[in-house]
Write a protein that holds these residues in place. Sequence first.
Motif, mmCIF file in Angstrom:
data_model
loop_
_atom_site.group_PDB
_atom_site.id
_atom_site.type_symbol
_atom_site.label_atom_id
_atom_site.label_comp_id
_atom_site.label_asym_id
_atom_site.label_seq_id
_atom_site.Cartn_x
_atom_site.Cartn_y
_atom_site.Cartn_z
ATOM 1 N N UNK A 3 81.201 24.283 20.630
ATOM 2 C CA UNK A 3 80.407 24.418 19.415
ATOM 3 C C UNK A 3 79.344 25.508 19.565
ATOM 4 N N UNK A 4 79.088 25.940 20.792
ATOM 5 C CA UNK A 4 78.112 26.995 21.035
ATOM 6 C C UNK A 4 78.628 28.304 20.458
ATOM 7 N N UNK A 5 77.791 29.004 19.732
ATOM 8 C CA UNK A 5 78.238 30.272 19.154
ATOM 9 C C UNK A 5 77.081 31.269 19.136
ATOM 10 N N UNK A 6 77.446 32.533 19.127
ATOM 11 C CA UNK A 6 76.447 33.598 19.126
ATOM 12 C C UNK A 6 76.970 34.828 19.844
ATOM 13 N N UNK A 7 76.090 35.787 20.064
ATOM 14 C CA UNK A 7 76.461 37.036 20.721
ATOM 15 C C UNK A 7 75.443 37.354 21.804
ATOM 16 N N UNK A 8 75.937 37.805 22.956
ATOM 17 C CA UNK A 8 75.078 38.183 24.066
ATOM 18 C C UNK A 8 75.406 39.626 24.450
ATOM 19 N N UNK A 9 74.406 40.474 24.494
ATOM 20 C CA UNK A 9 74.569 41.863 24.925
ATOM 21 C C UNK A 9 73.855 42.029 26.270
ATOM 22 N N UNK A 18 80.462 35.666 21.785
ATOM 23 C CA UNK A 18 80.892 37.023 22.094
ATOM 24 C C UNK A 18 79.918 37.625 23.112
ATOM 25 N N UNK A 19 80.474 38.226 24.161
ATOM 26 C CA UNK A 19 79.646 38.829 25.206
ATOM 27 C C UNK A 19 80.119 40.255 25.448
ATOM 28 N N UNK A 20 79.195 41.194 25.384
ATOM 29 C CA UNK A 20 79.514 42.586 25.723
ATOM 30 C C UNK A 20 78.614 43.006 26.871
ATOM 31 N N UNK A 21 79.185 43.707 27.844
ATOM 32 C CA UNK A 21 78.430 44.100 29.036
ATOM 33 C C UNK A 21 78.701 45.560 29.367
ATOM 34 N N UNK A 22 77.655 46.272 29.733
ATOM 35 C CA UNK A 22 77.781 47.654 30.176
ATOM 36 C C UNK A 22 76.810 47.878 31.318
ATOM 37 N N UNK A 73 69.401 44.785 23.999
ATOM 38 C CA UNK A 73 70.141 43.906 24.907
ATOM 39 C C UNK A 73 69.401 42.578 25.012
ATOM 40 N N UNK A 74 70.169 41.494 25.144
ATOM 41 C CA UNK A 74 69.593 40.163 25.340
ATOM 42 C C UNK A 74 69.289 39.921 26.813
ATOM 43 N N UNK A 75 70.113 40.528 27.683
ATOM 44 C CA UNK A 75 69.955 40.381 29.129
ATOM 45 C C UNK A 75 69.934 41.761 29.769
ATOM 46 N N UNK A 76 68.963 41.975 30.636
ATOM 47 C CA UNK A 76 68.922 43.188 31.437
ATOM 48 C C UNK A 76 69.249 42.846 32.873
ATOM 49 N N UNK A 105 74.494 30.751 29.086
ATOM 50 C CA UNK A 105 75.257 31.686 29.918
ATOM 51 C C UNK A 105 74.592 31.867 31.275
ATOM 52 N N UNK A 106 73.280 32.047 31.286
ATOM 53 C CA UNK A 106 72.557 32.204 32.555
ATOM 54 C C UNK A 106 72.713 30.950 33.411
#
Length: 283
Positions: A29-35, A61-65, A81-84, A257-258
């Motif tokens: 049920x968890x939803x959202x986007x993480x960059x 959805x998770x996108x990582x670069x 970005x949500x996470x550095x 996620x963390x």
Amino acid sequence: MKWFKSLTVAAMAIALVTSTVSVVGAASSLKGKIVINGSSALLPLTLQAANEFKKANPKVKISASAAGSITGPQSVRKGIADIGAVDWDASQDVPGFKKFEGQVAHKVAVIPFAAVVNKNVKVDNLTTKQLQDIFSGKVTNWKDVGGSDADIIVVNRAFGSGTRVNFQMKALQGTDFISKGNNYKEVKSSGDMKTAVETTPNAIGYMDLVYVTSNMKALQINGIAPTEANVINGTYKVWGFGYYMTKGQPDEVTKAFIEYIQSAKFQNGSLKKLKFIPISAIK
């Protein structure tokens, strides 16, 4: 009595299935986007964790670069970005970089770093002094450190790399790098470093263990090999913690996620397979 036992077993099975469905439903049920942006050293861990997390949470959805550690907290500060991902605690001052005000550091891994050479290099071990002399440009031929008569090609990471920060502080004990010359190369990411060392005869560079391949050699430093056991027992000193930086406390999906990456399941499973070390292993 037999039918009662069968009914009881059936009821227990239904309860178990219902409970399982409930747990799965709660997770999905968890939803959202993480960059995520930042450290290329942490990128393999991030990508693996993202794949596993998305399977359990298909609405996320998770996108990582990865463009280097410094871009992680910079991207968080800019709100892109949500996470550095960064190879030092960016909420604190470190040599060369001021702290990022308002950001929270979440420890996610222990990263062993290694001095690496092209597979043609006949050296297996270097002392701290020899490393300092090579990376500062004082020693330019492998014969001067026990190898063949050949020019040393120094491959360095660009300024802003967390791997560079850790290697300079812990392997070179703060000694400055050479910054130019015919036998000097500079690369932007861990992947670029891997390619450069693999394909350049007589090259020396540095990276975290996850990028080390059979086309190169990870050197002993002062006779100590860069292994998980030696990091844990305190004899190998060239390592650092990897962090995920967030702007204040993370939102629900980012926090989940963390916490997945910090979980015993991931730390003792996929993280170890990627040659990182669980954060719980360092006391």
